[in-house]
Design an enzyme around this catalytic site. Sequence first.
Site, mmCIF file in Angstrom:
data_model
loop_
_atom_site.group_PDB
_atom_site.id
_atom_site.type_symbol
_atom_site.label_atom_id
_atom_site.label_comp_id
_atom_site.label_asym_id
_atom_site.label_seq_id
_atom_site.Cartn_x
_atom_site.Cartn_y
_atom_site.Cartn_z
ATOM 1 N N ASN A 13 1.233 3.102 -2.344
ATOM 2 C CA ASN A 13 0.449 1.879 -2.152
ATOM 3 C C ASN A 13 -0.295 2.026 -0.827
ATOM 4 O OD1 ASN A 13 -0.593 -0.643 -1.791
ATOM 5 N ND2 ASN A 13 1.372 -1.721 -1.707
ATOM 6 N N LYS A 15 -2.462 0.137 0.359
ATOM 7 C CA LYS A 15 -2.770 -1.165 0.965
ATOM 8 C C LYS A 15 -4.238 -1.200 1.422
ATOM 9 C CE LYS A 15 2.088 -1.782 1.916
ATOM 10 N NZ LYS A 15 3.123 -2.383 2.726
ATOM 11 N N GLY A 179 7.033 -2.133 6.226
ATOM 12 C CA GLY A 179 6.183 -1.881 7.393
ATOM 13 C C GLY A 179 6.887 -2.089 8.714
HETATM 14 P P1 13P Z 1 5.969 0.482 3.844
HETATM 15 O O1 13P Z 1 6.422 1.751 3.183
HETATM 16 O O2 13P Z 1 4.814 0.670 4.772
HETATM 17 O O3 13P Z 1 7.121 -0.258 4.465
HETATM 18 O O4 13P Z 1 5.417 -0.459 2.676
HETATM 19 C C1 13P Z 1 6.213 -0.672 1.567
HETATM 20 C C2 13P Z 1 5.421 -1.402 0.571
HETATM 21 O O5 13P Z 1 5.121 -2.561 0.725
HETATM 22 C C3 13P Z 1 4.957 -0.663 -0.608
HETATM 23 O O6 13P Z 1 4.385 -1.522 -1.530
#
Ligand code: 13P
Length: 268
Positions: A13, A15, A179
């Site tokens: 992901n 983001k 995160g």
């Molecule tokens: P992180 O791996 O950055 O913690 O994010 C996890 C997440 O939300 C994946 O969808």
Amino acid sequence: MIRGMRPVVVAANWKMNTTPADAGELARTIASRTRVQGVTRVICPPFVCLAAVRDALTESDPTVGVGAQDVHQELAGAYTGDISAPMLAGLADWVIVGHSERRRDHGETDDQIGGKLARAIEAGLRPILCVGEQLADREAGRAVDVAEGQLAGCLAEHDVDRLFTAGLVIAYEPVWAIGTGRTMVGSDAAAMAEAIRGSLAALGWGEAAGEVPILYGGSVTAANIGEFLAEPALDGALVGGASLKPEEMAGIVGRAGLTAAARLSAVP
Ligand code: 13P
């Protein structure tokens, strides 16, 4: 797919990272460094990068799936800034729905997420449904109740067979581990996956409850993926920050390949 053997899935992901100018190259690099047998790989870039990632993967490694990070619950209309399932035709074959960042920043409700799931499967998109508790819920001992409530709310109107046939994947993502660099203990994540299967069974999923892949998400890295994949209840990872780094993805998918090989060798 071998009956009774859940697939191992690693989904990236990205983001709100990458641009159409650099996403294709990153996808190509990740694909070339994660060629591991038995692992289903998916890359979910921002909407505007879907075409670049699709083109790069079509040319370099079409076995890597492309996913969107969200889809609207209506087919069309006055929804400024949103993207509907029909718009994703030819661009994505997977879609994430109900991510906690969308619940947090866009006020998405379980009811809306249920609608997104419906539009996704009607459009032939394979959904990754995210559930997970806040830190306060966990500390109050309500983590299972929260996940159960989200599942019941999102899946309420759905036909189990249709969702299962559409290849539903569930991502358990404790919000406090996203995160933050804080990860969950592997056995606790596995206990949540078992509880999620119990909730699905209680919702009438029967045997399918045991066959839905459940991924862990929350600060997954190459260094800690082993802790999660050592748990038979977990079937892979939904990776955020580390999924932008090819060396991290190489480590994560490499470890997932060991789990996939072990599962295959255990089939009688
Ligand atoms: P992180 O791996 O950055 O913690 O994010 C996890 C997440 O939300 C994946 O969808």
